[in-house]
Scaffold this motif. Sequence first.
Motif, short mmCIF file in Angstrom:
data_model
loop_
_atom_site.label_atom_id
_atom_site.label_comp_id
_atom_site.label_asym_id
_atom_site.label_seq_id
_atom_site.Cartn_x
_atom_site.Cartn_y
_atom_site.Cartn_z
N ASN A 84 -7.86 -5.26 -4.48
CA ASN A 84 -9.31 -3.56 -3.60
C ASN A 84 -7.95 -3.25 -3.21
O ASN A 84 -6.84 -3.88 -2.37
N TRP A 85 -8.21 -1.77 -3.25
CA TRP A 85 -7.44 -1.16 -1.84
C TRP A 85 -7.97 -1.13 -0.83
O TRP A 85 -8.54 -0.69 0.10
N GLN A 86 -6.90 -2.21 0.36
CA GLN A 86 -7.22 -3.22 1.35
C GLN A 86 -8.04 -3.98 1.29
O GLN A 86 -9.26 -3.91 0.43
N ASP B 249 0.89 -1.63 0.10
CA ASP B 249 0.13 0.13 0.15
C ASP B 249 0.85 1.19 -0.23
O ASP B 249 0.86 1.85 -0.93
N VAL B 250 1.78 1.40 1.11
CA VAL B 250 2.44 2.81 1.08
C VAL B 250 4.36 2.30 0.79
O VAL B 250 5.06 3.31 1.22
N ALA B 251 3.99 1.17 1.93
CA ALA B 251 5.85 1.07 1.86
C ALA B 251 6.66 0.73 0.22
O ALA B 251 8.31 1.45 1.96
N THR C 8 -6.71 -2.26 -10.37
CA THR C 8 -5.70 -2.48 -9.19
C THR C 8 -5.32 -1.83 -8.10
O THR C 8 -5.28 -2.69 -7.29
N GLU C 9 -6.85 -1.24 -8.11
CA GLU C 9 -6.99 -0.47 -6.90
C GLU C 9 -8.66 -0.32 -6.36
O GLU C 9 -9.24 0.67 -6.30
N PHE C 10 -9.19 -1.70 -6.38
CA PHE C 10 -11.29 -0.96 -6.78
C PHE C 10 -11.10 -1.75 -5.68
O PHE C 10 -11.04 -1.96 -4.42
N SER D 2 -9.61 1.57 5.04
CA SER D 2 -9.69 1.87 3.87
C SER D 2 -8.70 3.05 4.21
O SER D 2 -9.46 4.20 4.36
N TRP D 3 -8.37 3.95 2.69
CA TRP D 3 -7.44 5.35 2.81
C TRP D 3 -9.02 6.42 2.06
O TRP D 3 -8.79 7.16 3.30
N LEU D 4 -10.22 5.35 2.45
CA LEU D 4 -11.17 6.69 2.39
C LEU D 4 -11.66 7.20 3.52
O LEU D 4 -12.13 7.97 3.43
C1 XIL Z 1 -3.07 5.89 -0.61
C2 XIL Z 1 -2.82 5.50 0.29
O1 XIL Z 1 -4.35 4.22 0.09
C3 XIL Z 1 -3.16 6.03 1.74
O2 XIL Z 1 -2.49 5.59 2.73
C4 XIL Z 1 -1.86 7.62 2.15
O3 XIL Z 1 -2.30 8.42 2.63
C5 XIL Z 1 -2.22 8.15 0.25
O4 XIL Z 1 -2.39 7.18 -0.73
N1 XIL Z 1 -4.57 6.11 -5.97
C6 XIL Z 1 -2.87 5.50 -5.43
C7 XIL Z 1 -2.33 4.99 -4.36
O5 XIL Z 1 -2.78 5.04 -6.69
O6 XIL Z 1 -1.56 4.93 -3.93
C8 XIL Z 1 -3.29 5.44 -2.90
O7 XIL Z 1 -3.15 5.21 -2.10
C9 XIL Z 1 -4.78 5.81 -3.45
C10 XIL Z 1 -4.87 5.96 -4.71
#
Ligand code: XIL
Length: 370
Positions: free
Chosen positions: A308-310, A68-70, A266-268, A316-318
């Motif tokens: 999924n994004w998490q 995710d961020v690493a 990639t980030e659904f 969730s980043w949202l």
């Molecule tokens: C997000 C992370 O999940 C959050 O923790 C961070 O604060 C901001 O970025 N598009 C992307 C991802 O390509 O890298 C983003 O991830 C979400 C939107």
Amino acid sequence: MITRRSVLAGAVAAGCAGAARSAAPAPSLADAAAAAGLLYGASIGREALDDPAYADLYRREARIVTTDVALKFDWLRPTPDRYEFGPADAILRAAEANGKLVRGHTLIWNDNAPAWLKRLSGREVERVFDEHIDTVAERYAGRLHSWDVVNEPFWPMDHIAGGWRNGPWFAAMGPAYVERAFRRVAAIDRTAKLTLNEAQCDNDSDWGRAIRPLLRGLVDRLLDAGVPLDAIGLQSHLQPQWPANYGEFAAYAAAFGARGLEVYLTEFDVNDDGFLDDVRARDAAVAATCQSFLTAALSTSAVKMVVNWQLSDRYSWLRDVWRRERPASRRMPRPLPFDAEFSAKPMRDAMLAAFAARKAAGPAPQRKPE
Ligand code: XIL
């Protein structure tokens, strides 16, 4: 004294706790996706390493995880002379120990640049660019399913001719940074699928409509120039508050397939800002959006992966965005297949249904990667 009755009571309690926590009937999302010729997974961070119940959810449901961020530049390089590899190394170790594939996200992105990078001259930025790619790609060479080599090349709101996203890499090299990044990674690691990842292509807002042809044009130019590019990542952070045409999205994805590329979602996740407060109604609306999007998108055989994004709403980043923008609100976004307590939501059923529809309609299941 331990009696038969107390052991039984303990077993029942443990069973109930397990059931309440998982509440996700077989098959797993990963297995249902695999039966339809798809890889399924989710982005992952330190939360999953620290929370055994969350780790368990990944173990059960995901076949692939995305950092995710690493591996983002600002997280890896808080200062010019130090690499913070610890968090990414820990994710890779855990994933490999559990037989999961890993996607690297992301080597080069013009967003979120640390202040020290912004202070460098163009020449120095180029040097950091090459050195960063060499160091990171070499460290993980041979261990990644795919690399998001460049993230979000376009951002029309930056008002640059050609729609490019501005930032240190673009300012130093112009559009040429994209090709340079792909060639550089390919010289080091040709086993990872080299991916160009982009946002917004799933909606018909002015933004989505602007980005789609820009990305298409860039991909054509890269391929025509013989740049090593294997896959297109379409983020798929759905925003149903904006107009969308998922059939058109599927056709858009198919056109990349026609050029020999794979397409990954990639980030659904599904932004539920525009839906009712009532949780049941909201979950149903998220599930319906999810199902119509995935059913359309997965009719395209070029689409080989859904991530999924998490996995859980809790991380969730949202939710971070929501808390930042509406600190007084008690409502929390619910954009993912599992709720904050890791119970399955209607969105998970919708995903299973879309995977089953793809399986029934067709493309032959691909063999599981080694
Ligand atoms: C997000 C992370 O999940 C959050 O923790 C961070 O604060 C901001 O970025 N598009 C992307 C991802 O390509 O890298 C983003 O991830 C979400 C939107």
